[in-house]
Write a protein that holds these residues in place. Structure first.
Motif, short mmCIF file in Angstrom:
data_model
loop_
_atom_site.label_atom_id
_atom_site.label_comp_id
_atom_site.label_asym_id
_atom_site.label_seq_id
_atom_site.Cartn_x
_atom_site.Cartn_y
_atom_site.Cartn_z
N VAL B 106 -37.60 60.00 -18.86
CA VAL B 106 -38.14 58.69 -19.19
C VAL B 106 -38.20 57.78 -17.98
O VAL B 106 -37.31 57.79 -17.14
CB VAL B 106 -37.31 58.00 -20.30
CG1 VAL B 106 -37.34 58.84 -21.55
CG2 VAL B 106 -35.89 57.75 -19.84
N PRO B 108 -39.91 53.69 -17.47
CA PRO B 108 -40.68 52.63 -18.11
C PRO B 108 -41.61 51.89 -17.15
O PRO B 108 -42.08 50.81 -17.47
CB PRO B 108 -39.58 51.69 -18.61
CG PRO B 108 -38.49 51.84 -17.60
CD PRO B 108 -38.61 53.22 -17.01
N MET B 109 -41.91 52.47 -16.00
CA MET B 109 -42.64 51.70 -14.99
C MET B 109 -44.08 51.39 -15.38
O MET B 109 -44.64 50.39 -14.93
CB MET B 109 -42.59 52.42 -13.64
CG MET B 109 -41.26 52.26 -12.93
SD MET B 109 -40.71 50.53 -12.85
CE MET B 109 -41.95 49.84 -11.75
N GLN B 111 -45.14 50.47 -18.31
CA GLN B 111 -45.06 49.22 -19.07
C GLN B 111 -44.81 48.03 -18.16
O GLN B 111 -45.38 46.96 -18.35
CB GLN B 111 -43.92 49.30 -20.09
CG GLN B 111 -44.14 50.27 -21.23
CD GLN B 111 -42.84 50.53 -21.97
OE1 GLN B 111 -42.23 51.58 -21.79
NE2 GLN B 111 -42.40 49.56 -22.77
N VAL B 112 -43.92 48.23 -17.17
CA VAL B 112 -43.60 47.13 -16.26
C VAL B 112 -44.84 46.71 -15.48
O VAL B 112 -45.13 45.52 -15.34
CB VAL B 112 -42.46 47.53 -15.30
CG1 VAL B 112 -42.26 46.48 -14.23
CG2 VAL B 112 -41.18 47.74 -16.08
N ILE B 121 -45.55 45.81 -6.78
CA ILE B 121 -44.36 46.61 -7.09
C ILE B 121 -44.23 47.72 -6.04
O ILE B 121 -45.09 48.58 -5.92
CB ILE B 121 -44.44 47.19 -8.51
CG1 ILE B 121 -44.39 46.04 -9.51
CG2 ILE B 121 -43.31 48.19 -8.74
CD1 ILE B 121 -44.62 46.45 -10.95
N ASP B 123 -41.04 49.46 -5.40
CA ASP B 123 -40.00 50.45 -5.64
C ASP B 123 -39.25 50.08 -6.93
O ASP B 123 -39.41 48.98 -7.46
CB ASP B 123 -39.01 50.43 -4.47
CG ASP B 123 -38.20 51.71 -4.38
OD1 ASP B 123 -38.44 52.64 -5.18
OD2 ASP B 123 -37.29 51.77 -3.53
N HIS B 124 -38.45 51.02 -7.41
CA HIS B 124 -37.60 50.70 -8.55
C HIS B 124 -36.43 51.66 -8.59
O HIS B 124 -36.47 52.72 -7.95
CB HIS B 124 -38.39 50.76 -9.85
CG HIS B 124 -38.86 52.14 -10.22
ND1 HIS B 124 -39.93 52.75 -9.60
CD2 HIS B 124 -38.40 53.02 -11.13
CE1 HIS B 124 -40.10 53.94 -10.13
NE2 HIS B 124 -39.19 54.15 -11.06
N LYS B 125 -35.41 51.26 -9.33
CA LYS B 125 -34.22 52.10 -9.46
C LYS B 125 -33.84 52.15 -10.93
O LYS B 125 -33.71 51.10 -11.58
CB LYS B 125 -33.08 51.51 -8.64
CG LYS B 125 -31.78 52.30 -8.72
CD LYS B 125 -30.78 51.83 -7.66
CE LYS B 125 -29.54 52.71 -7.66
NZ LYS B 125 -28.70 52.46 -6.46
N PHE B 126 -33.68 53.33 -11.44
CA PHE B 126 -33.20 53.50 -12.82
C PHE B 126 -32.16 54.60 -12.80
O PHE B 126 -32.47 55.74 -12.46
CB PHE B 126 -34.36 53.84 -13.75
CG PHE B 126 -33.93 54.11 -15.18
CD1 PHE B 126 -33.03 53.27 -15.82
CD2 PHE B 126 -34.42 55.21 -15.87
CE1 PHE B 126 -32.62 53.51 -17.13
CE2 PHE B 126 -34.03 55.45 -17.18
CZ PHE B 126 -33.12 54.61 -17.80
#
Lengths: 139, 139
Positions: B106, B108-109, B111-112, B121, B123-126
């Motif tokens: 999963v 959610p990027m 949606q973001v 955007i 980068d992201h961290k989950f």
DNA sequence: TTTCCAATTCGGAATGACTACGATTTACTT
DNA sequence: AAGTAAATCGTAGTCATTCCGAATTGGAAA
């Protein structure tokens, strides 16, 4: 969360109201974005030149434990911001230029829990990094 | 990713094959979980007592840049593990007891991105933290 | 195989965030 | 107004990480 509420919570938890704590909380209320301990110390240097590192770190940690502040780790540094007022769970977009944040509604943890039934899930971190509209148009 | 592939990638990128690099990669292949630079240095101390911190850090960083390793920051420390073989984007559950990971599908990027059209955007961290089934039954 | 040089490593010192601690001061209770 | 526990100060210590000059070495070229 704002200054007044924070002071109330400190009082109700048995913490004293001190000039250091007032100054730190006023700064964080004003800035409304993630600041490091160093940022806080620098910003308060003019008005509180003798405030020690120990005081800054100790209070930021206390405030975080009391949920007066939200805390994250970014670039090897602990960062703090006033706790958001919104009800319930949320995550943040963080602007890497100015540090300001945007709250995010999405959280995929329900799917994760379903996918990992045999795992104990204690915590999670979801953060999105980039450039906010203001910094985008300024650059 | 495994040892052989990693060595190939090093060669194709013009990096030399050295005993230090072999030892670090063999360890990470064997452990298959997030290790800090200190963990690596300690684990190699018996066979490579003179390997310097500099060598460990420099190589871990190089390997990470070459996507031979995946990197995260946990508890104020950089941690590294062999890059997963799976195709495409993924995140991890990380066991806080043993450091072993479980890949998560999963993310959610999408949606973001839809929710923040005016934001850049980058980068992201989950990451999800807890206890894996093995450590759960052992405790 | 031998030579050669840039890449790599070594050892140790420097940096920077964070923590610890004894001495002093202060907020708040009685 | 006095007493006490909490808070702060100033400084020194810790720990992860980076830097640096000197020495070594992998691997290409002769």
């Amino acid at each position: 969360m704002n200054f007044e509420l924070a002071i109330e919570r400190l009082k109700s938890e048995g913490f004293k109201r001190t000039p250091s704590r007032e100054a730190i909380l006023r700064l964080l209320e004003l800035e409304d974005r993630y600041l490091s301990a160093g940022d806080v110390k620098k910003a308060l240097a003019a008005d509180h030149p003798t405030m020690s590192q120990d005081t800054v770190y100790r209070n930021l940690t206390s405030f975080s434990e009391l949920k007066i502040l939200e805390e994250t780790e970014l670039g090897g540094e602990r960062k703090f911001r006033m706790h958001c007022d919104r009800h319930g769970h949320h995550h943040h977009f963080i602007c890497m230029d100015c540090g300001r944040t945007e709250e995010l509604d999405v959280c995929p943890m329900e799917q994760v829990s379903r996918a990992l039934p045999a795992f104990v899930i204690d915590d999670h971190k979801f953060e999105v990094y980039g450039q906010c509209p203001d910094c985008r148009s300024a650059s």
